[in-house]
Design a protein around this motif. Structure first.
Motif, PDB file in Angstrom:
ATOM      1  N   ILE A 240       0.839  -1.208   0.000  1.00 48.30           N
ATOM      2  CA  ILE A 240       0.000   0.000   0.000  1.00 48.30           C
ATOM      3  C   ILE A 240       0.866   1.248   0.000  1.00 48.30           C
ATOM      4  N   SER A 241       1.947   1.224   0.750  1.00 44.90           N
ATOM      5  CA  SER A 241       2.865   2.364   0.782  1.00 44.90           C
ATOM      6  C   SER A 241       3.500   2.605  -0.587  1.00 44.90           C
ATOM      7  N   VAL A 242       3.857   1.512  -1.282  1.00 49.08           N
ATOM      8  CA  VAL A 242       4.438   1.649  -2.631  1.00 49.08           C
ATOM      9  C   VAL A 242       3.415   2.246  -3.601  1.00 49.08           C
ATOM     10  N   ILE A 243       2.166   1.790  -3.521  1.00 47.73           N
ATOM     11  CA  ILE A 243       1.113   2.309  -4.408  1.00 47.73           C
ATOM     12  C   ILE A 243       0.868   3.788  -4.139  1.00 47.73           C
ATOM     13  N   LEU A 273      -3.619   6.648 -12.539  1.00 45.52           N
ATOM     14  CA  LEU A 273      -4.137   7.097 -11.243  1.00 45.52           C
ATOM     15  C   LEU A 273      -5.340   6.252 -10.820  1.00 45.52           C
ATOM     16  N   LYS A 274      -6.228   6.002 -11.768  1.00 50.10           N
ATOM     17  CA  LYS A 274      -7.422   5.224 -11.460  1.00 50.10           C
ATOM     18  C   LYS A 274      -7.058   3.788 -11.085  1.00 50.10           C
ATOM     19  N   LEU A 275      -6.131   3.177 -11.842  1.00 48.91           N
ATOM     20  CA  LEU A 275      -5.712   1.806 -11.538  1.00 48.91           C
ATOM     21  C   LEU A 275      -5.037   1.730 -10.165  1.00 48.91           C
ATOM     22  N   ALA A 276      -4.205   2.726  -9.852  1.00 49.91           N
ATOM     23  CA  ALA A 276      -3.536   2.736  -8.552  1.00 49.91           C
ATOM     24  C   ALA A 276      -4.540   2.868  -7.417  1.00 49.91           C
ATOM     25  N   SER A 277      -5.551   3.704  -7.630  1.00 50.01           N
ATOM     26  CA  SER A 277      -6.585   3.884  -6.611  1.00 50.01           C
ATOM     27  C   SER A 277      -7.366   2.587  -6.390  1.00 50.01           C
ATOM     28  N   GLU A 278      -7.707   1.885  -7.482  1.00 44.73           N
ATOM     29  CA  GLU A 278      -8.433   0.621  -7.346  1.00 44.73           C
ATOM     30  C   GLU A 278      -7.577  -0.443  -6.658  1.00 44.73           C
ATOM     31  N   LEU A 283      -6.131  -3.821  -1.755  1.00 39.61           N
ATOM     32  CA  LEU A 283      -5.154  -4.188  -0.730  1.00 39.61           C
ATOM     33  C   LEU A 283      -5.625  -3.769   0.654  1.00 39.61           C
ATOM     34  N   THR A 284      -6.270  -2.621   0.745  1.00 39.33           N
ATOM     35  CA  THR A 284      -6.792  -2.172   2.040  1.00 39.33           C
ATOM     36  C   THR A 284      -7.869  -3.125   2.544  1.00 39.33           C
TER      37      THR A 284
END
Length: 438
Positions: A240-243, A273-278, A283-284
């Protein structure tokens, strides 16, 4: 403490503690080697011992390097204390200092440590001053304080009587690996910690620490499951930190692309940006499920302890031949006591309200009325164009960015060349505003 600035601070601290430190005559007497009977050098030994302990506690030093102490801390223009090796040896023999090489390796079993003593008895002979100077030393009181600090730090984030963490997490509480090794060995020797390991493609190592006065208990199957979950949780948090870092980088790239007029690159970064957010959302969700599983297991362990306590109580009643009626009578007396306490509390509470003056109540009502009036003014205030723009910026998302860029591209194809030049700058500014809100 090898840093030049830290050594300078240490020397200044020594001069504060010993005002005549730079006196040549006294320095010569202090730096000479011990000779004669113990009574002849006892006072000099106490001076150096107390000075070393004071320095270690003041600068929170766990691991001591005798060579650093001799050649850096107490070096006076090339003059070093000839008695330092004797001082350290005496402190070791008195139990004030420990050698790092004397600590048992908590990652090995008791059998392997016993075999080491049998096969290498010479390694356990009394050390000489040369052995002391070539080792790393630990002040016993500092080791005890550091172990207490670790348990306290873990207690602040765990409500159970014990906790399981990965070795990576445990070592993060220290400045270096040897410090973690020494504290873990100390806790293990006193029954307050237990080393755990899981053999797999990537070995997982961890520590179970008792957070209460009781010794740490061992449940191999459950402990291994919890350790596996804690390791998985750390891996998820790391991803999550890397994303999050990637998301910031894509956002900056998209802003730069918009300001330079490269709409294709801006759109590509918006999709990233959208892919990273998804990905972060997924992961969360996994991380939350792992945390919930750990919590359920901890609750189950606590329930088991309560059940065992009930069984123990029944056994005690049986062994002491106590009648059930006696136990019920004790419980009834306890209930009556709780009711009386509640009655007293309610009486005191009602009396405190009656003691409030009417003027105080009216003053509080006036303050509350004024606060409500001010909030109504803010709610009824007209919304300006700037407020509307700020709301639009705050609610923009990567999807809005993609739509804005697509609309901008469509408009640029319809309008003529001259109008296109004037509107493209305006469109870029709108895109930038939308992206900054992403």
């Amino acid at each position: 403490m090898g840093d030049e600035v830290e050594v300078k601070q240490l020397l200044n601290f020594i001069r504060e503690q010993v005002p005549d430190w730079d006196d040549e005559v006294k320095a010569t007497a202090r730096y000479k080697a011990f000779s004669g009977q113990r009574s002849d050098w006892e006072s000099l030994f106490v001076f150096w011992r107390d000075l070393i302990i004071t320095i270690v506690r003041r600068f929170n030093i766990l691991l001591l390097s005798p060579s650093l102490m001799k050649n850096s801390w107490f070096n006076r223009g090339g003059l070093t204390p000839l008695c330092l090796d004797h001082v350290l040896l005496e402190m070791y023999n008195n139990g004030d200092l420990l050698r790092l090489s004397d600590f048992e390796d908590p990652t090995t079993g008791r059998l392997s440590r016993l075999m080491k003593i049998i096969h290498f008895p010479i390694a356990f002979k009394s050390p000489t001053s040369s052995d002391i100077l070539n080792d790393r030393l630990i002040l016993l009181t500092m080791l005890e304080d550091r172990a207490t600090y670790v348990v306290k730090a873990l207690s602040e984030t765990n409500w159970t009587s014990s906790c399981i963490i990965t070795m990576k997490h445990f070592e993060s509480l220290f400045k270096e690996h040897d410090e973690a090794f020494a504290v873990l060995s100390y806790l293990s020797r006193h029954g307050k910690a237990l080393y755990l390991s899981i053999k797999s493609k990537e070995p997982i190592m961890g520590v179970k620490v008792s957070l209460s006065s009781a010794s740490v208990s061992s449940f191999p199957s459950i402990d291994s499951v919890i350790l596996q979950l804690m390791w998985t949780l750390e891996e998820l948090q790391q991803q999550i930190s890397v994303i999050d870092k990637q998301y910031k980088r894509f956002r900056i790239s998209a802003l730069v692309a918009l300001r330079s007029g490269d709409k294709t690159l801006a759109l590509r970064n918006a999709r990233q940006l959208k892919l990273a957010s998804e990905s972060r959302d997924k992961l969360t969700a996994y991380s939350d499920r792992v945390e919930e599983t750990v919590r359920v297991i901890s609750d189950a362990q606590s329930a088991k302890k309560v059940y065992e306590a009930i069984q123990l109580g029944a056994q005690v009643i049986k062994e002491n031949k106590m009648e059930v009626e006696e136990v019920q009578l004790c419980l009834q007396e306890l209930d009556e006591f709780m009711v009386s306490q509640e009655t007293i509390y309610n009486a005191l509470e009602s009396k405190s309200y009656a003691a409030v003056e009417d003027e105080d109540i009216e003053e509080e009502l006036k303050k509350l009325e004024l606060q409500i009036r001010n909030e109504n003014i803010l709610v009824n205030a007209p919304i300006t164009m700037e407020d509307t723009k700020e709301n639009v910026r705050a609610s923009a998302t990567p999807d809005d960015l993609c739509a804005a860029i697509a609309d901008l591209k469509l408009e640029s194809e319809i309008e003529d060349h001259s109008i296109q030049g004037s509107h493209s700058g305006s469109g870029s500014r709108k895109d930038c505003a939308t992206l900054e809100a992403a």
